[in-house]
Design an enzyme around this catalytic site. Structure first.
Site, mmCIF file in Angstrom:
data_model
loop_
_atom_site.group_PDB
_atom_site.id
_atom_site.type_symbol
_atom_site.label_atom_id
_atom_site.label_comp_id
_atom_site.label_asym_id
_atom_site.label_seq_id
_atom_site.Cartn_x
_atom_site.Cartn_y
_atom_site.Cartn_z
ATOM 1 N N TYR A 59 0.849 -1.200 0.000
ATOM 2 C CA TYR A 59 0.000 0.000 0.000
ATOM 3 C C TYR A 59 0.875 1.236 0.000
ATOM 4 O O TYR A 59 1.784 1.373 0.832
ATOM 5 C CB TYR A 59 -0.918 -0.034 1.221
ATOM 6 C CG TYR A 59 -1.770 1.200 1.433
ATOM 7 C CD1 TYR A 59 -2.333 1.881 0.366
ATOM 8 C CD2 TYR A 59 -2.038 1.678 2.709
ATOM 9 C CE1 TYR A 59 -3.123 2.998 0.550
ATOM 10 C CE2 TYR A 59 -2.837 2.798 2.921
ATOM 11 C CZ TYR A 59 -3.375 3.451 1.834
ATOM 12 O OH TYR A 59 -4.157 4.558 2.027
ATOM 13 N N CYS A 60 0.633 2.167 -0.948
ATOM 14 C CA CYS A 60 1.353 3.433 -1.030
ATOM 15 C C CYS A 60 2.853 3.167 -1.152
ATOM 16 O O CYS A 60 3.280 2.421 -2.037
ATOM 17 C CB CYS A 60 0.999 4.294 0.181
ATOM 18 S SG CYS A 60 1.592 5.991 0.103
ATOM 19 N N LEU A 61 3.683 3.739 -0.292
ATOM 20 C CA LEU A 61 5.129 3.506 -0.374
ATOM 21 C C LEU A 61 5.470 2.039 -0.154
ATOM 22 O O LEU A 61 6.489 1.546 -0.660
ATOM 23 C CB LEU A 61 5.864 4.353 0.668
ATOM 24 C CG LEU A 61 5.838 5.865 0.486
ATOM 25 C CD1 LEU A 61 6.688 6.538 1.548
ATOM 26 C CD2 LEU A 61 6.320 6.255 -0.886
ATOM 27 N N GLY A 90 3.876 -0.351 -1.471
ATOM 28 C CA GLY A 90 3.790 -0.932 -2.795
ATOM 29 C C GLY A 90 5.001 -0.620 -3.641
ATOM 30 O O GLY A 90 5.443 -1.445 -4.450
#
Length: 580
Positions: free
Chosen positions: A310-312, A314
């Protein structure tokens, strides 16, 4: 990790003695500007003014726009329907009195000025696009500050509340202001009285089964008699606490996965201190993602893992997956990226804060502190949505004297973390500033990695109203990978779109599939070709994961692996999530 094959990330090394004073002075200045570089702002204004000075035709257009706006505002004084109207989503002028005299005069004057500045700060021929965007952003911030809705003597809703309560609203607001000022001066992080980690949020049962200095690995207790044979590993962003994915029981994505019969592991990152200033971006890959996979392999031996970032989280998962593919490491059964960017050439409004001057300014600040502070990080995100997160709150809390209603996601957003100096410097330079990952210049262990090496099927999710990871930027992973890819675009923003549990009102999503041999479709074409479907994307993802399992459901694995040196250490949510 070396960011290129030959040299480390600029700015990560300690300065030579003669430059230490310069960096210390820069850091002191950055403390007073919340890490925003005045040099970057001045350069943008200079570029805008220079382009305007040599464009008399443009100046004439500006003058004509000013006259038309003045005339339209005068018409609005006679009939509000003929005047300016707020932009969609702007709720500052919802009170009916804004269309009555004299409030409509202030409203029309402000909206006329807002329209003119929006026109005047568009890009000009011969002007850098980034400068135009920055000037436009700064002007919007100044206009938002100067809005008549922020003035208690001009805001009809505040005046009405003052008249009805005999001024008690202002007295209560003054009390709130004093309370917040004391907390700010004391440096005490805001803590929710309603949402407590481990009691009302982050409550899914589980155990910490592995811990090092960077993260804890949480294994969640099964809630079904049998589980899918391949576990799920969630890699959250280290920029905030992991429990955005395990909020209240009703909207916990982790709890939902466990209820669907998945064995779920989740990384809980530490909140770095000054002593961890030299943690690198590759430490988060090697001693974070890879260490978590190694631990899961000891608990669920001979089993592949479905990894979700998720987000960073990812972004670092994508890097780890590319390195694994290069090394013929086939432990990943699939890869899911939630609002995560791999290409940063169109990274949204956050790019307004990223250039050489700004990054150097932040590096000096982090060099002095050892980390980027919680307040400095949170402040940057609030500025992106100043109307909703700053000025609307100011009106409600200090002018109307209202107690703020607490929400689980609001309590989570206040529970911020720090960013270690070296890692954040490498991240800003290597990814944001220089976009090395998709330009073939991002190296791990001295060798450049390629996302195109990834063969595992991918599930990629973007959110329509994302200001942090715009969905078109997230979608660009399809340009740089050849694997089987399912792309989902969901309604909502960077956090709200992820919290989309079944039954959540007003949620919809679009879904498309790209086979490995399909041609590329640009994001706008993709959008037109895929119609919205009502409901949550969570069941879509659960079905996608189930379809890629290696076999039939099995008996749940043990909690941890004491015989392999991984005994349960602490009940979930563990210790690191409580670090302040």
């Amino acid at each position: 990790m070396s960011q290129t094959s030959q040299e480390p990330a600029p700015g990560a090394a300690e300065p030579v003695p003669g430059r230490a004073l310069d960096r210390a002075l820069s850091a002191m200045q950055a403390q007073t500007t919340m890490g925003m570089s005045p040099r970057s702002a001045a350069a943008a204004w200079a570029d805008w003014l220079s382009a305007a000075a040599r464009a008399p035709g443009l100046q004439r257009e500006w003058a004509e726009r000013a006259w038309r706006n003045q005339w339209r505002a005068l018409q609005g004084l006679a009939d509000p329907a003929l005047g300016f109207q707020p932009e969609p989503g702007d709720r500052r002028f919802d009170h009916e009195a804004w269309d009555q005299w004299p409030f409509r005069a202030w409203k029309q004057s402000f909206l006329a000025a807002q329209d003119w500045w929006g026109f005047a700060t568009q890009g000009q021929r011969g002007m850098r696009k980034r400068s135009a965007e920055r000037v436009n952003f700064m002007v919007r911030q100044m206009l938002d500050m100067a809005s008549p809705s922020n003035n208690p003597a001009l805001n009809p809703k505040v005046l009405q509340a003052t008249a009805e309560s005999g001024g008690l609203n202002l007295m209560r607001g003054a009390g709130h202001l004093a309370e917040d000022a004391v907390a700010e001066l004391a440096g005490v992080p805001k803590q929710s009285e309603t949402f407590e980690v481990g009691r009302t949020v982050a409550t899914t049962p589980g155990q910490v089964v592995y811990r090092n200095d960077i993260f804890e690995l949480i294994q969640y207790a099964p809630q079904t008699e049998t589980v899918q044979p391949e576990p799920v590993l969630i890699v959250p962003a280290w920029i905030m606490k992991y429990y955005i994915l395990d909020l209240s029981p009703k909207n916990s994505l982790i709890s939902y996965l466990v209820e669907q019969g998945f064995t779920v592991f989740c990384i809980s990152w530490c909140n770095p201190t000054e002593a961890q200033r030299n943690l690198s971006l590759d430490d988060y890959r090697a001693r974070g993602v890879m260490a978590a996979l190694d631990a899961i392999g000891r608990i669920c031996p001979d089993t592949r893992v479905h990894a979700c970032g998720y987000c960073l989280g990812g972004t670092i998962l994508s890097i780890a997956a590319a390195v694994m593919a290069r090394s013929n490491d086939t432990r990943l059964a699939s890869i899911t990226l939630l609002a995560a960017q791999t290409d940063f050439s169109e990274a949204g409004e956050l790019m307004l804060f990223v250039d050489e001057a700004q990054v150097a300014y932040l590096e000096d600040l982090m060099w002095a502190q050892g980390y980027l502070d919680q307040k400095q990080m949170a402040g940057a995100f609030r500025v992106l949505r100043a109307n909703d997160l700053i000025w609307s709150r100011l009106i409600r809390r200090y002018m109307l004297g209202e107690e703020e209603r607490e929400f689980d996601i609001g309590a989570w957003s206040d529970d911020t973390t720090r960013m270690p100096y070296r890692m954040h410097s490498e991240y800003l330079r290597g990814l944001f500033l220089e976009n090395r990952l998709t330009s073939g210049r991002f190296a791990v262990d001295g060798r450049v990695v390629a996302l195109s090496d990834i063969a595992a099927p991918m599930f990629v999710l973007g959110t329509e109203e994302d200001h942090i990871a715009p969905w078109r930027s997230v979608y660009k992973v399809s340009l740089f990978t050849d694997a089987d890819l399912t792309f989902v675009l969901t309604s909502g923003g960077h956090n709200g779109g992820i919290l989309s549990e079944p039954g959540h009102p007003h949620r919809s999503h679009r879904i498309g599939h790209r086979a490995p041999d399909d041609h590329y479709a640009d994001p706008d074409t993709w959008f037109q070709q895929h119609q919205p479907q009502e409901g949550s994307w969570w069941p879509v993802w659960a079905d996608w994961l189930t379809a890629r399992q290696a076999g039939a459901p099995v008996v749940p694995p043990p909690m941890g692996a004491p015989e392999a040196g991984l005994p349960p250490l602490d009940p979930a949510p563990g210790r690191y999530v409580l670090q302040r």
